[in-house]
Design an enzyme around this catalytic site. Structure first.
Site, mmCIF file in Angstrom:
data_model
loop_
_atom_site.group_PDB
_atom_site.id
_atom_site.type_symbol
_atom_site.label_atom_id
_atom_site.label_comp_id
_atom_site.label_asym_id
_atom_site.label_seq_id
_atom_site.Cartn_x
_atom_site.Cartn_y
_atom_site.Cartn_z
ATOM 1 C CE LYS A 11 -3.954 -2.184 2.314
ATOM 2 N NZ LYS A 11 -4.952 -2.051 3.407
ATOM 3 C CE1 TYR A 51 -9.430 -2.862 0.489
ATOM 4 C CE2 TYR A 51 -8.546 -1.047 -0.804
ATOM 5 C CZ TYR A 51 -8.357 -2.135 0.038
ATOM 6 O OH TYR A 51 -7.080 -2.497 0.418
ATOM 7 C CG HIS A 117 -5.460 -6.301 -0.173
ATOM 8 N ND1 HIS A 117 -6.669 -6.123 0.447
ATOM 9 C CD2 HIS A 117 -5.630 -7.329 -1.056
ATOM 10 C CE1 HIS A 117 -7.545 -6.994 -0.048
ATOM 11 N NE2 HIS A 117 -6.934 -7.739 -0.962
ATOM 12 C CD GLU A 128 -9.132 -9.161 -3.177
ATOM 13 O OE1 GLU A 128 -9.980 -8.883 -2.299
ATOM 14 O OE2 GLU A 128 -7.993 -9.594 -2.889
HETATM 15 P P1 IDP Z 1 -8.036 -6.503 5.886
HETATM 16 O O1 IDP Z 1 -7.237 -5.619 4.957
HETATM 17 O O2 IDP Z 1 -7.224 -6.974 7.044
HETATM 18 O O3 IDP Z 1 -8.738 -7.624 5.154
HETATM 19 P P2 IDP Z 1 -10.643 -5.185 6.004
HETATM 20 O O4 IDP Z 1 -11.574 -5.271 7.178
HETATM 21 O O5 IDP Z 1 -10.983 -5.972 4.784
HETATM 22 O O6 IDP Z 1 -9.173 -5.587 6.541
HETATM 23 O O7 IDP Z 1 -10.488 -3.659 5.647
HETATM 24 C C1 IDP Z 1 -9.895 -3.262 4.427
HETATM 25 C C2 IDP Z 1 -8.947 -2.124 4.688
HETATM 26 O O8 IDP Z 1 -9.686 -1.002 5.154
HETATM 27 C C3 IDP Z 1 -7.902 -2.363 5.800
HETATM 28 O O9 IDP Z 1 -6.781 -3.098 5.367
HETATM 29 C C4 IDP Z 1 -7.546 -0.949 6.189
HETATM 30 O O10 IDP Z 1 -6.657 -0.357 5.244
HETATM 31 C C5 IDP Z 1 -8.900 -0.251 6.080
HETATM 32 N N1 IDP Z 1 -9.595 -0.238 7.382
HETATM 33 C C6 IDP Z 1 -10.178 -1.284 8.033
HETATM 34 N N2 IDP Z 1 -10.728 -0.913 9.187
HETATM 35 C C7 IDP Z 1 -10.498 0.416 9.293
HETATM 36 C C8 IDP Z 1 -10.833 1.409 10.294
HETATM 37 O O11 IDP Z 1 -11.458 1.111 11.328
HETATM 38 N N3 IDP Z 1 -10.408 2.672 10.034
HETATM 39 C C9 IDP Z 1 -9.727 3.028 8.911
HETATM 40 N N4 IDP Z 1 -9.395 2.143 7.949
HETATM 41 C C10 IDP Z 1 -9.774 0.852 8.142
HETATM 42 MG MG MG Z 2 -10.185 -7.561 3.680
#
Ligand code: IDP
Ligand code: MG
Length: 139
Positions: A11, A51, A117, A128
């Site tokens: 990222k 996303y 990611h 993806e």
């Molecule tokens: P992951 O990347 O671990 O699968 P996801 O829940 O799929 O997590 O969330 C996607 C992305 O969104 C995260 O990697 C992060 O960059 C962002 N994100 C997730 N939760 C939050 C939050 O509470 N605040 C800000 N950004 C968040």
């Molecule tokens: Mg995710």
């Protein structure tokens, strides 16, 4: 191809901090092979498409703004059990909760700017990967 695939992005925060090399080294050391790779910058619209599953979440605007704020590295990785093993290698979404030695523990700046990611299922790994790469770009 050996094993199955997962999709990853390095990222903008990790690219900006010159951590592409160290992160790729951890990926290779953990036994993943690179099937496809590119260095590029997403538009905010493309980040929003990628996303889309998070559209209703409160952080969606922040996330798409951030993911289009600078270049990223996108890659397809192969390894037996790729999806689960890669989630283990990257660690928890919130780096303060990530295990020692995981990519996010070492390199993430915050829950949003969390370095990498990783796909969360085989189905999403395919979706993806297809979002970023044609068949001609996979080796
Ligand atoms: P992951 O990347 O671990 O699968 P996801 O829940 O799929 O997590 O969330 C996607 C992305 O969104 C995260 O990697 C992060 O960059 C962002 N994100 C997730 N939760 C939050 C939050 O509470 N605040 C800000 N950004 C968040
Ligand atoms: Mg995710």
């Amino acid at each position: 191809m050996t094993g199955n695939i997962t999709f990853t992005m390095i990222k903008p925060d990790a690219v900006e901090a010159n951590n592409i090399g160290p992160i790729l080294a951890m990926i290779n050391k953990a036994g993943f092979n690179i099937l496809a790779m590119k260095y590029m910058r997403l538009t905010k619209e493309q980040a929003g498409q990628f996303y889309a599953v998070h559209k209703e979440r409160p952080f969606y605007g922040e996330l798409t703004e951030y993911m289009s704020s600078g270049p990223i590295v996108a890659a397809i990785l192969t390894k037996p059990n790729a999806v689960a093993d890669y989630r283990q290698l990257i660690g928890a979404t919130d780096p303060t909760k990530a295990d020692e030695g995981t990519i996010r523990k070492v390199f993430a700046k915050s829950i949003a700017a969390n370095a990498v990611h990783g796909s969360d299922s085989n189905e999403n790994a395919q979706i993806e990967s297809n979002f970023f790469f044609s068949e001609l770009e996979r080796f």
